[in-house]
Design an enzyme around this catalytic site. Sequence first.
Site, PDB file in Angstrom:
ATOM      1  CE  LYS A  47     -57.003  40.454 -11.431  1.00  0.00           C
ATOM      2  NZ  LYS A  47     -57.014  41.756 -12.145  1.00  0.00           N
ATOM      3  CD  GLU A 103     -64.246  29.750 -11.100  1.00  0.00           C
ATOM      4  OE1 GLU A 103     -64.526  30.872 -10.632  1.00  0.00           O
ATOM      5  OE2 GLU A 103     -63.687  29.611 -12.203  1.00  0.00           O
ATOM      6  CG  ASP A 104     -66.257  33.793 -10.602  1.00  0.00           C
ATOM      7  OD1 ASP A 104     -66.095  32.693 -11.159  1.00  0.00           O
ATOM      8  OD2 ASP A 104     -65.644  34.817 -10.957  1.00  0.00           O
ATOM      9  CG  ASP A 107     -70.211  31.342 -19.672  1.00  0.00           C
ATOM     10  OD1 ASP A 107     -71.348  31.024 -19.996  1.00  0.00           O
ATOM     11  OD2 ASP A 107     -69.557  32.218 -20.275  1.00  0.00           O
TER      12      ASP A 107
HETATM   13  P1  5GP Z   1     -66.053  29.134 -18.621  1.00  0.00           P
HETATM   14  O1  5GP Z   1     -64.742  28.485 -18.914  1.00  0.00           O
HETATM   15  O2  5GP Z   1     -66.944  28.340 -17.707  1.00  0.00           O
HETATM   16  O3  5GP Z   1     -66.764  29.509 -19.893  1.00  0.00           O
HETATM   17  O4  5GP Z   1     -65.736  30.552 -18.008  1.00  0.00           O
HETATM   18  C1  5GP Z   1     -65.497  30.755 -16.692  1.00  0.00           C
HETATM   19  C2  5GP Z   1     -64.975  32.170 -16.457  1.00  0.00           C
HETATM   20  O5  5GP Z   1     -65.511  33.094 -17.409  1.00  0.00           O
HETATM   21  C3  5GP Z   1     -65.453  32.666 -15.130  1.00  0.00           C
HETATM   22  O6  5GP Z   1     -64.566  32.301 -14.116  1.00  0.00           O
HETATM   23  C4  5GP Z   1     -65.523  34.168 -15.346  1.00  0.00           C
HETATM   24  O7  5GP Z   1     -64.258  34.733 -15.104  1.00  0.00           O
HETATM   25  C5  5GP Z   1     -65.838  34.330 -16.816  1.00  0.00           C
HETATM   26  N1  5GP Z   1     -67.279  34.570 -17.026  1.00  0.00           N
HETATM   27  C6  5GP Z   1     -68.168  33.726 -17.559  1.00  0.00           C
HETATM   28  N2  5GP Z   1     -69.412  34.260 -17.602  1.00  0.00           N
HETATM   29  C7  5GP Z   1     -69.293  35.498 -17.063  1.00  0.00           C
HETATM   30  C8  5GP Z   1     -70.227  36.563 -16.817  1.00  0.00           C
HETATM   31  O8  5GP Z   1     -71.439  36.502 -17.072  1.00  0.00           O
HETATM   32  N3  5GP Z   1     -69.720  37.697 -16.251  1.00  0.00           N
HETATM   33  C9  5GP Z   1     -68.406  37.835 -15.936  1.00  0.00           C
HETATM   34  N4  5GP Z   1     -68.044  38.986 -15.385  1.00  0.00           N
HETATM   35  N5  5GP Z   1     -67.497  36.860 -16.158  1.00  0.00           N
HETATM   36  C10 5GP Z   1     -67.935  35.699 -16.710  1.00  0.00           C
END
Ligand code: 5GP
Length: 183
Positions: A47, A103-104, A107
């Site tokens: 979301k 994407e938002d 990470d």
């Molecule tokens: P990744 O697979 O790149 O580690 O994670 C991506 C997802 O982790 C993002 O789409 C998001 O939903 C969540 N996420 C990663 N870092 C943050 C953060 O600092 N705050 C929030 N609210 N969600 C995060």
Amino acid sequence: MDVEDIRADLTEVLITEEEIHAKLAELARRVEADYAETTPLLVGVLKGAVMVMADFARELQIHIDMDWMAVSSYGAGTESSGVVRILKDLDTDIAGRDVLIVEDIIDSGLTLSWLLQNLQSRGAKSVKILALLRKPESIKVEVDVEYVGFDIPPAFVVGYGLDFAERYRNLRAVGVLAPHVYE
Ligand code: 5GP
């Protein structure tokens, strides 16, 4: 609880609403130029990307199509596991399409690298990524992100679509969540 109380849950505002909108406008000009010969399919990842998609799509002065996916990248914990489940799939057949994932935040990169491969395997003509935020120090797998809004430190951030336990998505800015909220 009013807005002032919500602000008290942040240790700092990292990116203001004005900075977000200026950056999205800048990225939109690049996307308009890069997709001048085609109608891209913007794929929003639910979301968190709802706000980015809403503002970015309205900034674009070219035709686009829009679709959504929901994926779950976390088991029970707060660390990305790399095991991704599709909770809601696309409604669109993307074979031959120019896809732009919206994407938002990126990470560890695990979710996006999985999504990129998944969409490429469906025969898309191209798959590129736009991410409003990126945490360079948290990256575990290299993912080629064509359009990046802001590089931020590896803190847990909320606002502008990003949540903590489903809260704070409606903040207009992006901020660092204060430890007293989750400790
Ligand atoms: P990744 O697979 O790149 O580690 O994670 C991506 C997802 O982790 C993002 O789409 C998001 O939903 C969540 N996420 C990663 N870092 C943050 C953060 O600092 N705050 C929030 N609210 N969600 C995060």
